[in-house]
Scaffold this motif. Structure first.
Motif, mmCIF file in Angstrom:
data_model
loop_
_atom_site.group_PDB
_atom_site.id
_atom_site.type_symbol
_atom_site.label_atom_id
_atom_site.label_comp_id
_atom_site.label_asym_id
_atom_site.label_seq_id
_atom_site.Cartn_x
_atom_site.Cartn_y
_atom_site.Cartn_z
ATOM 1 N N GLU A 32 0.831 -1.209 0.000
ATOM 2 C CA GLU A 32 0.000 0.000 0.000
ATOM 3 C C GLU A 32 0.865 1.258 0.000
ATOM 4 O O GLU A 32 0.776 2.085 -0.902
ATOM 5 N N CYS A 33 1.723 1.420 1.008
ATOM 6 C CA CYS A 33 2.584 2.604 1.119
ATOM 7 C C CYS A 33 4.018 2.161 1.364
ATOM 8 O O CYS A 33 4.269 1.361 2.273
ATOM 9 N N LEU A 49 1.585 8.447 8.198
ATOM 10 C CA LEU A 49 0.752 7.634 7.307
ATOM 11 C C LEU A 49 0.115 6.462 8.050
ATOM 12 O O LEU A 49 -1.039 6.106 7.805
ATOM 13 N N SER A 50 0.878 5.876 8.977
ATOM 14 C CA SER A 50 0.318 4.758 9.750
ATOM 15 C C SER A 50 -0.806 5.234 10.664
ATOM 16 O O SER A 50 -1.798 4.532 10.872
ATOM 17 N N LYS A 52 -2.813 7.483 9.906
ATOM 18 C CA LYS A 52 -3.941 7.702 9.005
ATOM 19 C C LYS A 52 -4.566 6.385 8.546
ATOM 20 O O LYS A 52 -5.446 6.379 7.678
ATOM 21 N N LYS A 54 -2.951 3.786 7.084
ATOM 22 C CA LYS A 54 -2.301 3.170 5.933
ATOM 23 C C LYS A 54 -1.336 2.067 6.380
ATOM 24 O O LYS A 54 -0.732 2.143 7.449
ATOM 25 N N GLU A 55 -1.206 1.071 5.521
ATOM 26 C CA GLU A 55 -0.257 -0.020 5.775
ATOM 27 C C GLU A 55 1.084 0.394 5.178
ATOM 28 O O GLU A 55 1.232 0.500 3.968
ATOM 29 N N VAL A 56 2.054 0.641 6.048
ATOM 30 C CA VAL A 56 3.307 1.274 5.634
ATOM 31 C C VAL A 56 4.463 0.284 5.721
ATOM 32 O O VAL A 56 4.613 -0.433 6.708
ATOM 33 N N ILE A 238 1.377 4.023 -2.957
ATOM 34 C CA ILE A 238 2.025 5.265 -2.529
ATOM 35 C C ILE A 238 3.508 5.018 -2.334
ATOM 36 O O ILE A 238 3.907 4.019 -1.735
ATOM 37 N N LEU A 421 -3.102 12.088 0.662
ATOM 38 C CA LEU A 421 -4.399 11.591 1.123
ATOM 39 C C LEU A 421 -5.485 12.650 1.132
ATOM 40 O O LEU A 421 -6.647 12.350 1.371
#
Length: 423
Positions: A32-33, A49-50, A52, A54-56, A238, A421
């Protein structure tokens, strides 16, 4: 071989290089990111990002986080005085400072708002000091105050100056503790860290940047000329290129990205010397950060204290003429501090610290700064390029993130997350 790519409604045709056939044979994985680079800014972006949802995945060629510029700097929390109004550096430094103090206070990260004196040591420097004062006010820096010589010397008896600018908002912190906290918080929110993992390039498929990834040990044996072949093709939605010293080099290896928008790279080594007096830690000659007026390429040889009271002087500016890609990717810069450079430190320091004794400076450490301007050129702002600049969806490149990068890190992370985002 020709491939068509549609970017923002515009059809582009470009030639993929011959190694494409070999790339196609490498295994593919989706993500994902992906954040490239586990320095202070990359860690702040990964955390943001995490948070938010998101899988980073964070990739770094080093064996652990923060091994380059993030661990080789002055560890100063800057107020935001030096940078042109409305520049990214000014905005992010002022915002980042507030975020950083709050974050450190909330999480028990060692820091100290000790304040800074920027000093004019001759009357010819007073106009520059006045300019800094006015610029700081424009940038929103709080509680700035001009001091005459007697006021400044009352605060710092060892100081020599004719005038000084007091910045109470400036401070110091333990950068390793900060990075450790950012890593822990990102991991708690699901982020994964893969060290000894190098991103060596990429190519566009559709409007998606596919990353070329290999183990660092593969890169270690590279001759610097043979085309690099990936062990893995990573396909993220991303991508944040926050690889610091190698960010520009890497971006130029993103096949299909318009290289005309990538700025030229320059590098400057900065050396630090430590005050060796037996009593310097228990009774340091200064209690505040002491900075001269800025010089070309940096902020001048200044006084920094660490949280244990150790006094450091630096950095100076030593331009590095040519940096091979391998040096960049593996952080194989020469970080040694030449004893010969100390001869240049004594006269610079004695302009504001005349009682500095001969033989009291010993080599400390050196850092490398990623510059977007060379010797004799005007200083550049941070460069942050998203889809609106380069046309590639989900890709953000961070270029020239030098000082005040540490102070700005959490504000940069906010900005990057909003860019990717929305919000």
């Amino acid at each position: 071989m020709l491939k068509q790519v549609f970017v923002r409604g515009v059809k582009r045709r470009f030639h993929l290089p011959k190694p494409f056939e070999t790339w196609r044979n490498a295994p593919k994985e989706k993500a994902e990111c992906v954040v490239i680079g586990a320095g202070i800014v990359g860690l702040a972006v990964a955390r943001e990002l995490s948070l938010k949802g998101k899988e980073v995945l964070v990739l770094d060629s080093a064996p652990t986080f923060g091994t380059a510029a993030s661990s080789r700097n002055s560890e100063v929390i800057h107020a935001g005085i030096y940078y042109p109004s409305n520049s990214l550096k000014a905005r992010f430094c002022v915002r980042g400072r507030k975020l950083l103090y709050h974050y450190c206070s909330q999480r028990g990260i060692p820091h100290n708002q000790i304040g800074k004196l920027i000093v004019a040591t001759g009357t010819s420097e007073i106009p520059k000091l006045n300019q800094l004062f006015n610029r700081g006010i424009q940038n929103g820096v709080e509680n700035l105050r001009m001091l005459d010589a007697s006021e400044a010397i009352k605060m710092e008896p060892e100081l020599h100056c004719v005038k000084a600018l007091l910045s109470p908002a400036s401070g110091i912190l333990d950068s390793h503790s900060l990075m450790l906290s950012l890593v822990g918080e990102a991991e708690t929110n699901g982020a994964t860290f893969s060290y000894n993992t190098a991103v060596i390039g990429g190519h566009l498929e559709g409007n998606q940047m596919v990353l070329h990834v290999c183990e660092t040990k593969t890169l270690t044996n590279w001759d610097g000329n043979t085309p690099l072949q990936p062990d893995l093709l990573l396909m993220p939605i991303i991508v944040v290129n926050s690889s610091g010293l190698s960010a520009l080099t890497l971006a130029k290896r993103f096949h299909g990205l318009n290289t005309a928008i990538i700025p030229p790279a320059y590098y400057a080594r900065g050396s630090y010397f430590i005050l060796s007096n037996a009593n310097s830690t228990r009774h340091p000659p200064f209690k505040h950060l002491i900075y001269p007026v800025p010089e070309e390429g940096g902020l001048g040889v200044h006084v920094t204290l660490d949280l244990d009271g150790q006094l450091k002087f630096g950095p100076d500016v030593e331009w590095i003429p040519h940096v091979p890609d391998k040096t960049n990717f593996l952080n194989k810069f020469d970080y040694s501090v030449s004893v010969d450079r100390v001869a240049r430190f004594y006269p610079e320091i004695r302009k504001y610290y005349p009682n500095l004794k001969d033989g009291s400076l010993i080599p400390g450490y050196a850092g490398i700064r990623p510059k977007l301007h060379g010797p004799g050129q005007s200083a550049c702002d941070f460069v942050i390029q998203g889809e609106d600049i380069h046309g590639v969806g989900g890709l953000v490149n961070l270029f020239g993130i030098e000082s005040p990068g540490l102070t700005s890190s959490m504000a940069i992370a906010e900005y990057v997350a909003a860019l990717l985002l929305g919000g």
